[in-house]
Design an enzyme around this catalytic site. Structure first.
Site, short mmCIF file in Angstrom:
data_model
loop_
_atom_site.label_atom_id
_atom_site.label_comp_id
_atom_site.label_asym_id
_atom_site.label_seq_id
_atom_site.Cartn_x
_atom_site.Cartn_y
_atom_site.Cartn_z
CG ASP A 189 -9.30 -28.13 -5.28
OD1 ASP A 189 -10.13 -27.72 -6.11
OD2 ASP A 189 -8.29 -28.78 -5.58
CD GLU A 273 -13.45 -26.02 -8.10
OE1 GLU A 273 -13.05 -25.69 -9.21
OE2 GLU A 273 -13.09 -27.06 -7.53
CG ASP A 357 -4.81 -30.91 -4.76
OD1 ASP A 357 -5.06 -30.59 -5.94
OD2 ASP A 357 -4.52 -32.07 -4.40
#
Ligand SMILES: [Zn+2]
Length: 380
Positions: A189, A273, A357
């Site tokens: 993340d 991501e 997170d």
């Protein structure tokens, strides 16, 4: 499969070597501009585009006779400069770039490339042998494996006045043939104040040197802003800023390489991501000053490359996937994580407590594995 790889070394040329390097930069620029003029004139007179091989012959037969100083520098560098112009023209013909423009001493990049031939380039323990220059002192931090083939080298000077030599190799790459294991997957993340948090509960923060160096950079930039533009002091300070910037950029690159390497060695499937890098860089590169972002985009590129090298994968999860709001235990969506900006939260459906997170990283991992398996022909 053949692959290319370049190793960049800092070099410390002597005064005489610097003189020759500078002259080679100049001759390359000169030849580039001369051939560009020739192309322009030929075109204006209704003639056809001149191929780089013909342009090279013209350089050897006409230019070198008219301008004997061209004979004093590395001949490969001049040919590569002509090839470089040819490439610029091809990009223009393909409508990918503007019409090639003349190189100026001030604006153009200070570099030249040379080719390997009959051991004219040799990387040694404390120096690099280069055509015409003989051995240039260098900081040789790594040596290529003996079965790699040396192809060429590029000598350059950066804005801080430092010299570098990038040595290009070609090597045979073995394909890694082992099925990837979904149990060896990890999710990352993105953290704007560091680098990333993992689904295994580890935070990769921004190293101390980076935070301190940013302060130094800001201080040197403040000093620059107080100096009179164009004055000797201003130019000296500008060089200092460039040097600090360069130093930090190198340190950061090293750091990112090490982090990416460790992940690529340990894991088979790394899920991340996708991020809007343009949006992110607009935030960090405001007001036109040289500031540093944390390099996450660069990091992902390194990571993808290192994984690929090992026959492993980087899976990109859509950035609109609500990774921080889903409970990684029961998949219930909890909007308040985002709206209230919670760093710790308890899932109202299953009662699991989460660190935002780490939970987000775990969701990214799961979604990444799902995407990965979707592309595998034999998966259930
Ligand atoms: Zn839950």
């Amino acid at each position: 499969m053949k692959e290319n790889r370049a190793f960049q070394y800092r070099i410390y040329p002597t005064k005489e070597q610097i003189d020759l390097i500078e002259r080679t930069f100049g001759c390359c620029r000169f030849v580039y501009n001369q051939i560009l003029s020739l192309q322009n004139e030929t075109y204006a007179n209704g003639g056809k585009y001149i191929s780089w091989t013909k342009a090279n012959t013209y350089c050897n037969q006409v230019l070198k006779a008219d301008y004997p100083f061209l004979k004093e520098v590395d001949k490969f560098a001049l040919t590569n400069s002509i090839i470089c112009l040819d490439r610029a023209f091809r990009l223009f013909f393909d409508k990918k770039c503007e019409y090639p423009s003349y190189k100026s001493k001030k604006r153009s990049r200070k570099s030249y490339s040379t080719n390997f031939s009959h051991n004219n380039i040799v990387v040694m323990d404390h120096g690099i042998k280069l055509p015409k220059l003989k051995v240039v002192k260098a900081k040789v931090h790594r040596i290529a494996p003996s079965d790699w083939t040396l192809k060429g080298a590029t000598v350059s000077q950066n804005a801080a006045g430092e010299y570098y030599c990038s040595v290009l190799y070609e090597f045979e790459k073995e394909a890694v043939n082992r099925p990837l294991d979904v149990n060896r997957s990890i999710g990352l993340d993105y953290k704007s104040d560091g680098l990333y948090a993992t689904s295994t509960g580890v935070v990769c923060g921004s190293p101390k040197f980076f935070r301190e160096a940013q302060k130094t950079l800001a201080r040197e930039q403040r000093k620059l802003s107080k100096k009179k533009k164009g004055s000797q002091n201003y130019l000296e300070q500008k060089q200092r800023v460039a040097k600090v910037y360069r130093h930090i950029a190198n340190q950061r690159k090293d750091f990112l390489h090490k982090e990416a390497l460790a992940l690529a060695e340990e894991w088979d499937i790394v899920c991340v991501e996708t991020l809007d890098m343009k949006e992110m860089s607009n935030k960090t590169f405001g007001n036109g000053k040289a500031t540093l972002d944390n390099g996450y985009g660069e990091f992902l590129q390194m990571l993808e490359y290192k994984l690929k090298e090992r026959g492993k994968v980087l899976v990109k999860v859509d950035r609109y996937y609500p990774s921080s709001q889903l409970c990684s235990c029961c998949s219930t969506l909890n909007h308040s994580v985002k709206t209230e900006n919670l760093s710790e939260w308890t899932c109202p459906a299953c009662g699991a407590t989460h660190n935002r997170d780490f939970n987000a990283a775990e969701n990214i991992r799961r979604e990444g594995v799902r995407i990965y398996l979707g592309f595998q022909p034999n998966s259930a």
